[in-house]
Design a protein around this motif. Structure first.
Motif, PDB file in Angstrom:
ATOM      1  N   TYR A  90       0.876  -1.176   0.000  1.00  0.00           N
ATOM      2  CA  TYR A  90       0.000   0.000   0.000  1.00  0.00           C
ATOM      3  C   TYR A  90       0.908   1.219   0.000  1.00  0.00           C
ATOM      4  CZ  TYR A  90      -3.646   3.274   1.620  1.00  0.00           C
ATOM      5  OH  TYR A  90      -4.522   4.319   1.752  1.00  0.00           O
ATOM      6  N   HIS A  91       0.871   1.999  -1.091  1.00  0.00           N
ATOM      7  CA  HIS A  91       1.782   3.125  -1.247  1.00  0.00           C
ATOM      8  C   HIS A  91       0.987   4.362  -1.658  1.00  0.00           C
ATOM      9  CE1 HIS A  91       5.748   4.848  -3.133  1.00  0.00           C
ATOM     10  NE2 HIS A  91       5.314   5.538  -2.095  1.00  0.00           N
ATOM     11  N   THR A  93       1.166   8.327  -2.693  1.00  0.00           N
ATOM     12  CA  THR A  93       2.048   9.375  -3.197  1.00  0.00           C
ATOM     13  C   THR A  93       1.212  10.623  -3.448  1.00  0.00           C
ATOM     14  OG1 THR A  93       3.428   7.713  -4.282  1.00  0.00           O
ATOM     15  CG2 THR A  93       3.745  10.002  -4.945  1.00  0.00           C
ATOM     16  N   THR A 104      -1.988   9.475  -5.611  1.00  0.00           N
ATOM     17  CA  THR A 104      -2.154   8.129  -6.178  1.00  0.00           C
ATOM     18  C   THR A 104      -1.964   7.114  -5.053  1.00  0.00           C
ATOM     19  OG1 THR A 104       0.183   7.972  -6.779  1.00  0.00           O
ATOM     20  CG2 THR A 104      -1.334   8.828  -8.436  1.00  0.00           C
ATOM     21  N   ASP A 106      -1.337   3.173  -4.659  1.00  0.00           N
ATOM     22  CA  ASP A 106      -0.969   1.925  -5.331  1.00  0.00           C
ATOM     23  C   ASP A 106      -1.164   0.772  -4.357  1.00  0.00           C
ATOM     24  OD1 ASP A 106       0.324   2.638  -8.063  1.00  0.00           O
ATOM     25  OD2 ASP A 106       1.204   4.075  -6.665  1.00  0.00           O
ATOM     26  N   THR A 108      -1.412  -3.602  -4.008  1.00  0.00           N
ATOM     27  CA  THR A 108      -1.134  -4.904  -4.612  1.00  0.00           C
ATOM     28  C   THR A 108      -1.910  -5.963  -3.849  1.00  0.00           C
ATOM     29  OG1 THR A 108       1.089  -4.195  -5.250  1.00  0.00           O
ATOM     30  CG2 THR A 108       0.651  -6.558  -5.235  1.00  0.00           C
ATOM     31  N   GLU A 147      -7.118   2.131 -12.103  1.00  0.00           N
ATOM     32  CA  GLU A 147      -6.383   1.323 -13.076  1.00  0.00           C
ATOM     33  C   GLU A 147      -6.045  -0.024 -12.474  1.00  0.00           C
ATOM     34  OE1 GLU A 147      -1.938   1.752 -14.608  1.00  0.00           O
ATOM     35  OE2 GLU A 147      -3.221   3.299 -15.477  1.00  0.00           O
ATOM     36  N   ASP A 149      -3.696  -3.410 -13.050  1.00  0.00           N
ATOM     37  CA  ASP A 149      -2.561  -4.009 -13.744  1.00  0.00           C
ATOM     38  C   ASP A 149      -2.575  -5.487 -13.407  1.00  0.00           C
ATOM     39  OD1 ASP A 149      -0.247  -4.655 -14.988  1.00  0.00           O
ATOM     40  OD2 ASP A 149       1.084  -3.476 -13.699  1.00  0.00           O
ATOM     41  N   THR A 155      -3.415  -4.154 -18.865  1.00  0.00           N
ATOM     42  CA  THR A 155      -3.879  -3.073 -18.001  1.00  0.00           C
ATOM     43  C   THR A 155      -5.310  -2.709 -18.358  1.00  0.00           C
ATOM     44  OG1 THR A 155      -1.644  -2.176 -17.792  1.00  0.00           O
ATOM     45  CG2 THR A 155      -3.462  -0.713 -17.242  1.00  0.00           C
ATOM     46  N   LYS A 213      -2.678  -5.550  -9.318  1.00  0.00           N
ATOM     47  CA  LYS A 213      -2.296  -4.231  -8.847  1.00  0.00           C
ATOM     48  C   LYS A 213      -3.387  -3.219  -9.214  1.00  0.00           C
ATOM     49  CE  LYS A 213       2.659  -5.192  -9.254  1.00  0.00           C
ATOM     50  NZ  LYS A 213       3.950  -4.763  -9.847  1.00  0.00           N
ATOM     51  N   LYS A 215      -4.373   0.925  -9.023  1.00  0.00           N
ATOM     52  CA  LYS A 215      -3.910   2.293  -8.794  1.00  0.00           C
ATOM     53  C   LYS A 215      -5.112   3.234  -8.803  1.00  0.00           C
ATOM     54  CE  LYS A 215      -0.164   3.970 -10.700  1.00  0.00           C
ATOM     55  NZ  LYS A 215       0.788   4.534 -11.705  1.00  0.00           N
ATOM     56  N   THR A 217      -6.361   7.222  -8.281  1.00  0.00           N
ATOM     57  CA  THR A 217      -5.878   8.603  -8.301  1.00  0.00           C
ATOM     58  C   THR A 217      -7.020   9.547  -7.964  1.00  0.00           C
ATOM     59  OG1 THR A 217      -4.235   8.070  -9.995  1.00  0.00           O
ATOM     60  CG2 THR A 217      -4.765  10.394  -9.690  1.00  0.00           C
TER      61      THR A 217
END
Length: 812
Positions: A90-91, A93, A104, A106, A108, A147, A149, A155, A213, A215, A217
């Motif tokens: 869990y990221h 940014t 964003t 991210d 997984t 998104e 992935d 994608t 994954k 994402k 935003t």
């Protein structure tokens, strides 16, 4: 409890029947001793009633036992289906530029391997898994992209659609076993994310399958209040993170620079900011990279589901003062292909205001003391009032306190000039209040306006003082005139030319927010809805007062834009100088814009106008774009006339030359920011129109028109908005998501779809709830610890089982 109560009532009736039967028997025996047959018949009826009482008790006990079994089974089922998917990374940014925050997230995801799933044997039989989670985002955040992935460079992009259309798109893809994701807004802060994770290939385990994954935003339009810009960061996803959790934050201001970045409660000024929350030590490493850029970083490993890490962390940065002439922003035209050009103007003449000082205020606090305000509401209002009145400027501001319930004015304190003695006296008066009567909103507003207007003559206060009405109420009009359109009309007529600025604080969901919004829109004010149950009710009111009303530096502000071929004067000008060259000024025609008139400007805040103009309306030869601002200040009426050099870069010839401007003309994409601000305004008008009807709308605008305009704008700007739009992934023909036929045959086509995460059951449509009023998660971004969705689902299952068994018993 309901079943037992019904049974007791039935038994009570049975006892009465038994008593009556016994009396009848005794009467008959007394009248005629030879009536043995009749007596025997009544005794038989009594035995039957006693048997019925026994069976009623038995049914009650059996029903309670079955209900407990249903509840237990539902809880076990919900728990078993919550562990089919792991969140491994869990990221977050975040980047902030020119008051537009872009974040964003991210994530997984990985299906759990069969041998790691110890509590759910059905996991071994699952086909696709639909995983559900609730993300808590800042209240003003607007998601714009999602998104997925998958693997092999596959994608899936997303598309903002109308709510029902998005649900249909997701359900169709999920029913075919294809990877998909959908994001909907429960309310202004909580978002429901559902993702479909396909089964691993034949003869392989989940650990051998490529992770999924996702994402996300979102953007958020930040505002400066009290000399600082506040924000929130979604540091906790609400579920365990098995590997790493990271948060990176960057803020950059090329115009004014950054003076400070704070993530709340700094332990010491060493560059490391710490905040103690429960038993969790939260540490952000903060660095001022240069005068115009600051960064922060946080990292943690192996986050558990019951972690005390807050869902949202609050912070703020303090920008340096803007240029005295403000800042004009436009999109980067080399990348702009539309005929519409987005424009943003930010203005705060800090140097002038520091010299001029703040305006005096004539304030009337109108406090609802009707019966519904009893308990915490009135007590919170008392605490908040004490804080507000303590911030009044001594020997400058004047104030009064008016209470209302069945009458528009039940009691009145003041008016008086603010000083330590009068502040204490007014605070004691408010502390002695108690609740009584109904809610006469109509007379309360009219009396408050009368008191605000007469205050200047009553106590000989400054003629430049700004009259302000602050109304605290929690209910709908129930006394006097109760028609909402009539109330708003009479308030508008009593407050000629919007002389009194009306601000309202609405307690809880029972307050008539639509009416209060309509009154605010028509009388130059604002409405704050106070959300209860988060232990910060008083803080919400105090923040509102400090940010909007504590120190007013300008009032009755109007801003216009013009095109000019002549070099106009720049800076503060008299009213005559500002219009001296009016013959050379051409009004700039706006295709659409946010409001250009503001009732007041508080110290440390900014005036912001966002709009769209046609590219063809902007000249390509040498000319100037001028912003004209007029307002009332502490030193009298003031006018500013600022110019910005044109032409803009020419898209046709590919020019990318720097823009010459005085003051600076900043190049920035403001499409998202404009959509944020304008949709907020449109929905305020929609809500007000529900109360005011034709008094607010015209033949060309209506409640549905406001909503449709907002929905179209949200779709065009690709923004997810509660009740308007949702974000769903669309199929990518390049992705081979279905298993090959041979594998389908070996796996079998009857593998069930399993549900993981918070829902624990059913498909998307079955457990979707739209909006706060329908029982979704909290509408505020203030909940710090965990999420109650699993508990809510267990509770819904328990209630469903209880109602089903109850219906069966009553039917029998």
């Amino acid at each position: 409890w309901v079943l037992v109560s019904l049974t007791k009532k039935h038994l009570h009736n049975s006892n009465e029947s038994t008593t009556a039967s016994t009396s009848d028997i005794e009467s008959i025996e007394t009248i005629d001793d030879s009536s043995e047959i009749s007596s025997h018949s009544f005794r038989q009826q009594t035995k039957q009633i006693q048997k019925m009482r026994f069976f009623n008790s038995l049914i009650t006990i059996m029903t309670m036992a079955v209900c407990h079994l249903v509840i237990l089974a539902a809880m076990v089922a919900a728990e078993d289906t919550s562990n089919l998917v792991d969140l491994t990374h869990y990221h977050v940014t975040t980047d902030v530029q020119s008051r537009l925050l872009k974040t964003t997230i991210d994530m997984t995801f990985r299906r759990r391997d069969d041998n790691t799933t110890t509590t759910n044997t059905t996991a071994q039989l699952c086909g696709p898994v639909i995983h559900t989670m609730t993300l808590q985002l800042p209240r003003l955040a607007r998601v714009q992209s999602l998104e997925m992935d998958l693997s092999n460079d596959c994608t899936l992009d997303s598309q903002v659609q109308g709510l029902e259309q998005a649900k249909d798109t997701f359900e169709n893809m999920a029913s075919e076993g294809k990877s998909a994701a959908i994001l909907t807004a429960w309310d202004m802060s909580n978002y429901k994310l559902q993702i479909v994770i396909p089964p691993p290939p034949a003869n392989s385990t989940a650990m051998e399958q490529e992770p999924t994954k996702v994402k996300l935003t979102y953007t958020e339009l930040l505002v400066q209040k009290n000399h600082q810009v506040s924000f929130q960061l979604p540091v906790n996803p609400g579920m365990a993170v098995s590997d790493s959790l990271e948060v990176d934050f960057t803020v950059q201001d090329e115009n004014a620079g950054i003076l400070e970045l704070n993530l709340k409660d700094a332990a010491e000024d060493t560059g490391n900011f710490r905040r103690k929350l429960s038993n969790h030590q939260l540490a952000f490493d903060v660095t001022l990279a240069n005068p115009k850029r600051a960064i922060a970083h946080f990292q943690e490993s192996n986050l558990t589901e019951d972690s005390s890490l807050p869902r949202l962390v609050r912070g703020f940065f303090r920008p340096a003062p803007l240029p005295e002439a403000g800042v004009l922003t436009i999109p980067l035209l080399e990348e702009e292909t539309k005929e519409e050009v987005c424009l943003t103007h930010v203005f705060n003449p800090s140097d002038f205001l520091a010299t001029a000082g703040s305006l005096p205020k004539n304030m009337v606090f109108v406090i609802d003391i009707s019966g519904s305000m009893s308990g915490d509401r009135l007590e919170n209002a008392k605490v908040a009032f004490a804080s507000m009145v303590s911030l009044l400027q001594d020997n400058t501001d004047a104030f009064a306190v008016q209470t209302f319930s069945s009458l528009g004015t039940e009691t009145l304190w003041g008016p008086a000039v603010a000083n330590p003695s009068t502040k204490q006296e007014a605070t004691s008066f408010v502390q002695s209040l108690h609740t009584t009567g109904s809610t006469n909103l109509h007379d309360a507003y009219l009396d408050g306006i009368k008191h605000a207007k007469s205050m200047a003559s009553d106590i000989d206060s400054s003629s430049a003082a700004v009259p302000i009405l602050v109304v605290l109420s929690d209910g709908e009009a129930s006394e006097g005139i109760t028609n909402r359109a009539a109330i708003a009309k009479n308030v508008r007529e009593a407050n000629t030319e919007g002389q009194v600025k009306i601000f309202s604080l609405a307690f809880g969901s029972s307050a008539d927010v639509d009416l209060l919004t309509g009154i605010a829109l028509q009388n130059g004010g604002k409405v704050l809805q106070i959300f209860e149950g988060f232990d910060d009710t008083v803080q919400q009111m105090e923040d509102f007062y400090q940010q909007e009303l504590e120190q007013i530096v300008l009032s009755d502000i109007g801003i216009s834009f013009f095109l000019s071929e002549d070099d106009g004067s720049v800076g503060v000008a008299s009213a005559n100088a500002a219009t001296a060259d009016a013959s050379s000024l051409l009004p700039l025609s706006m295709l659409d814009a946010t409001t250009s008139r503001f009732p007041v400007l508080a110290d440390g805040s900014e005036l912001v106008i966002r709009g769209k103009v046609s590219r063809s309306d902007l000249p390509t030869d040498s000319s100037f774009l001028q912003a004209s601002i007029s307002a009332l200040s502490a030193v009298g009426n003031q006018d500013w006339l600022h110019q910005y050099d044109l032409p803009l870069p020419d898209l046709d010839n590919g020019s990318s030359s720097a823009i010459n401007a005085n003051p600076p003309l900043i190049v920035n994409d403001c499409e998202q920011a404009f959509a944020h601000a304008r949709i907020e305004e449109l929905l305020d008008y929609r809500n007000a129109a529900r109360a005011l009807g034709d008094d607010l709308t015209t033949s060309t605008s209506s409640t549905s028109t406001f909503e449709e305009q907002a929905r179209k704008m949200a779709i065009d700007a690709q923004l997810v908005w509660p009740g308007l739009t949702a974000l769903v992934t669309v199929e990518n023909p390049a992705c081979q998501q279905l298993l090959p036929q041979a594998e389908q045959e070996s796996e079998g086509n009857d593998s069930p779809v399993c549900y993981s995460g918070e829902s624990g059951s059913g498909g998307y449509g079955g457990d979707f709830v739209d909006g706060f009023a329908s029982g979704g998660p909290s509408s505020r971004g203030y909940s710090n610890y965990g999420d109650s969705s699993s508990l809510q689902m267990n509770l819904w299952w328990s209630m469903a089982g209880l109602l089903s068994v109850t219906f069966f018993v009553l039917l029998c």
